[in-house]
Design a protein around this motif. Structure first.
Motif: not given
Length: 356
Positions: A248-255
């Motif tokens: 979730n941390a990675f995907l939020s950053f990617l978004l």
């Protein structure tokens, strides 16, 4: 979740600001959070099924009172009453499921927790047609009748208590506190993201209709995420929690970095998988005597975060912009992961040979 799609109509009739409209959610979430620990304890003491029925019937009748609301403060008071009764539900329900399913509780909780994404996805389809055909107050009356039917069916079909706790205890083990802080941080991030995701996409040049579609898509995919998360927990236990927080941390950053809309497909899977995983993991840190209290405490901390998160994320958007605010959401998931890792000091209760 009937309030968000109806906010434009409510604002127009009652002449309230966006901040006042936001308080219609806060007025429910705050009492909901504060009642969690007493609900868990009294569910253990009085009977979990009994308290769940009281909750459903109580919040159904409370919400139906909106048909009589004519002023803004009427709505705030009714939503707060709704929050008190709704808060009686989660701790005894999840404790009951954890006790019944034991080693398969992750899968069972995953199915149980498809309710929020399904509710978020279908609420507009139910309330908007009713509001346009009649008026927005009747939407709550119809939803109240629907939930009241469920509560009465539960009371009549399931006879007696499924599980009765002999000696309930009002105690919270110290190892649960880091888990509770983690839940506070993660639900603050989760509700902050949910509240402002459509506006984020609009800010990036997407239309309101397109942004709303991405929001609905997140909830629809979340149905599968909830079920999958519970099943994964049954297989790899606490590793699933660390993994999903990191993702979730990675995907939020990617978004934030890309603003690529199809990332909501992955976000939906992992955002909504956190709920059943955290709930199942929490139950491992309690005994039969204090299971309801522990479940209630962790959920209370989470929903205090849910109450605060949207306000502070919104404040950061106003002062620093969407990118900084959404980067913070990514950082909050990472912070929740680190809090959990550093707080692992005590052993957990294990299910063995049918007992704890």
């Amino acid at each position: 979740m009937a309030i968000p799609p109806l906010i434009p109509l409510i604002k127009e009739e009652l002449a309230i600001t966006n901040a006042q409209a936001g308080l219609l959610m806060t007025s429910l979430l705050l009492p909901y959070a504060l009642i969690q620990v007493p609900a868990g304890y009294f569910g253990d003491k009085l009977g979990r099924k009994k308290l769940v029925v009281i909750s459903i019937v109580g919040y159904s009748l409370a919400s139906s009172l909106i048909i009589f609301a004519r002023q803004y403060w009427h709505l705030i008071a009714i939503r707060a009453l709704y929050g008190v009764f709704a808060g009686l539900y989660y701790a005894p329900a999840t404790a009951l499921i954890s006790e019944i399913y034991r080693e398969k509780k992750g899968s069972a909780l995953g199915v149980f927790m498809v309710g929020p994404p399904i509710g978020s996805a279908i609420a507009p389809a139910i309330v908007i047609p009713i509001a346009l055909a009649l008026e927005w107050r009747y939407s709550f009356l119809v939803l109240s009748l629907m939930s009241l039917t469920v509560g009465l069916a539960l009371m009549l079909i399931i006879k007696g208590e499924v599980k009765q706790v002999e000696r309930p205890k009002f105690t919270v083990p110290k190892e649960v506190f880091s888990l509770s802080v983690m839940n506070f941080i993660v639900l603050a991030a989760f509700f902050g993201m949910l509240t402002f995701l459509p506006d984020f996409f609009v800010n990036k040049g997407r239309s309101v209709e397109e942004a709303s579609f991405y929001f609905s898509l997140l909830s629809i995919v979340g149905i599968f995420g909830s079920i999958a998360g519970g099943g994964v927990y049954d297989r790899i236990r606490e590793t699933s929690l660390f993994s999903v927080l990191a993702l979730n941390a990675f995907l939020s950053f990617l978004l934030v970095k890309t603003a690529y809309p199809l990332l909501v497909l992955l976000l939906g899977l992992f955002f909504y998988s956190v709920g059943p995983i955290v709930t199942a993991y929490t139950s491992e840190h309690a005994s039969e005597e204090n299971l309801g209290t522990v479940m209630g405490f962790v959920n209370m901390m989470g929903f205090l975060g849910a109450t605060a998160g949207p306000y502070f994320i919104g404040l950061l958007i106003d002062t620093a912009g969407y990118e900084i605010a959404f980067y913070l959401i990514s950082g909050m998931y990472l912070g929740g992961l680190l809090t959990l890792l550093f707080g692992r000091t005590a052993p957990v209760f294990k299910v063995k040979n049918g007992g704890k």
